[in-house]
Design a protein around this motif. Structure first.
Motif, PDB file in Angstrom:
ATOM      1  N   UNK A 196       1.321  -1.199   0.035  1.00 47.32           N
ATOM      2  CA  UNK A 196      -0.023  -0.036  -0.017  1.00 47.32           C
ATOM      3  C   UNK A 196       0.851   1.158   0.328  1.00 47.32           C
ATOM      4  N   UNK A 197       1.985   1.297   0.631  1.00 46.44           N
ATOM      5  CA  UNK A 197       3.158   2.004   0.772  1.00 46.44           C
ATOM      6  C   UNK A 197       2.980   2.894  -1.322  1.00 46.44           C
ATOM      7  N   UNK A 198       3.697   1.289  -1.428  1.00 44.33           N
ATOM      8  CA  UNK A 198       4.312   1.668  -2.273  1.00 44.33           C
ATOM      9  C   UNK A 198       3.237   1.729  -3.710  1.00 44.33           C
ATOM     10  N   UNK A 199       2.323   1.705  -3.385  1.00 47.48           N
ATOM     11  CA  UNK A 199       0.679   2.130  -4.441  1.00 47.48           C
ATOM     12  C   UNK A 199       0.689   3.378  -4.384  1.00 47.48           C
ATOM     13  N   UNK A 200       0.590   3.996  -3.234  1.00 45.21           N
ATOM     14  CA  UNK A 200       0.672   5.784  -2.167  1.00 45.21           C
ATOM     15  C   UNK A 200       2.004   6.484  -3.070  1.00 45.21           C
ATOM     16  N   UNK A 201       2.546   5.177  -3.188  1.00 40.77           N
ATOM     17  CA  UNK A 201       3.988   6.524  -3.710  1.00 40.77           C
ATOM     18  C   UNK A 201       3.813   6.993  -5.233  1.00 40.77           C
TER      19      UNK A 201
END
Ligand code: ATP
Length: 271
Positions: A252-257
């Protein structure tokens, strides 16, 4: 002379291992720059001149500067770097002299790689919108310096630009920047290598740790190297923001990034 001191001699600390992927490109550039240093007799045997200059062209953030620095490091050559626009801002009214001093310094400390970034600022087509009386004279000086480089001077010019179409064709004649090498957007394998490098210290939530990387490779077509680095950094920041003691960067952090770091490089190519 005040100018000379402003060209800072560097011993770059970047090595080939710091450049992800780009395998063929690295080989091509190594041969063009390192072979003439290491095997001058081979060039003599076949009666060919090593290139006086090489143009690296392609979109921003795709490792032109990294490559130039790694090359100097590997070839144990000195490294002098200058940015085209700097010649006009730092050396107001003295830009031609700055070019003379740059090459004179390069010869003094040879073997040297002169890295000329944003060369389009100097080498814009004469008579074009970007060129002016001053820039025409600076270009003329640059051509003179290039023509004056002895084959034995062990100075090589590596020039970089995002706008190869705007260069004066005189710069590209044989004996000047006579090799042009395209440094394009990273291919899948190169993206994978850069992402792996930049997440080496991160842990992911998936058990088969390759899947986060696989998904990232798939989602980053069109991203430049610099943008990939930004995605990794941003994802880690999101993980820290959620929990400063986090040990895992979640998908999810990568997705947001990926939403935060939108690739602008592909758009630039269409301009
Ligand atoms: P510009 O035209 O903006 O000067 P450039 O092509 O010279 O761009 P670099 O300065 O070499 O780009 O790259 C910018 C940053 O992107 C690097 O400092 C590095 O963090 C990252 N980067 C780009 N390509 C790679 C790569 N192949 N491997 C690892 N990092 C990369």
């Amino acid at each position: 002379p005040t100018g000379i001191r402003q060209f800072i001699l560097e011993v770059p600390s970047v090595s080939w291992a710091d450049i992800g992927g780009n395998e063929e490109l690295k080989l091509e550039i190594q041969q063009a720059v390192i072979w003439p240093q290491k095997h001058p007799e081979a060039f003599e045997r076949f009666g060919i001149d090593p290139p006086a200059g090489i143009l690296l062209y392609g979109p921003p953030g795709c490792s032109k500067t990294l490559i130039a620095r790694a090359l100097a490091n590997e070839a144990k050559m000195n490294f002098l770097a200058v940015k085209g626009p700097e010649l006009f801002s730092k050396w107001v009214g003295d830009s031609e002299k700055a070019i003379r001093e740059l090459f004179s310094r390069a010869r003094q400390v040879a073997p040297t790689i002169v890295f000329f970034d944003e060369i389009d600022a100097v080498g814009a087509s004469r008579g074009s919108e970007k060129s002016s009386g001053v820039s025409d004279r600076v270009l003329a000086q640059l051509l003179t310096e290039l023509d004056g480089l002895e084959k034995t001077s062990r100075v090589i010019l590596l020039a970089a630009t995002n706008r190869p179409d705007q260069l004066d064709s005189a710069l590209l004649r044989p004996g000047r920047l006579d090799r042009a090498i395209h440094v394009g957007l990273p291919c899948e394998a190169t993206r994978r290598a850069i992402l792996q490098m930049r997440t080496r210290r991160m842990r992911f939530e998936d058990s088969a740790s390759s899947s986060t990387i696989d998904m990232l490779v798939e989602r980053t077509s069109g991203y430049s190297g610099a943008e990939l680095v930004a995605v990794c950094r941003t994802a880690a920041m999101f993980a820290m923001r959620e929990n400063i003691e986090a040990t895992i960067v979640k998908w999810t952090h990568f997705e947001a990034a990926l939403l935060a770091v939108v690739s602008r490089t592909e758009a630039y190519l269409l301009e």
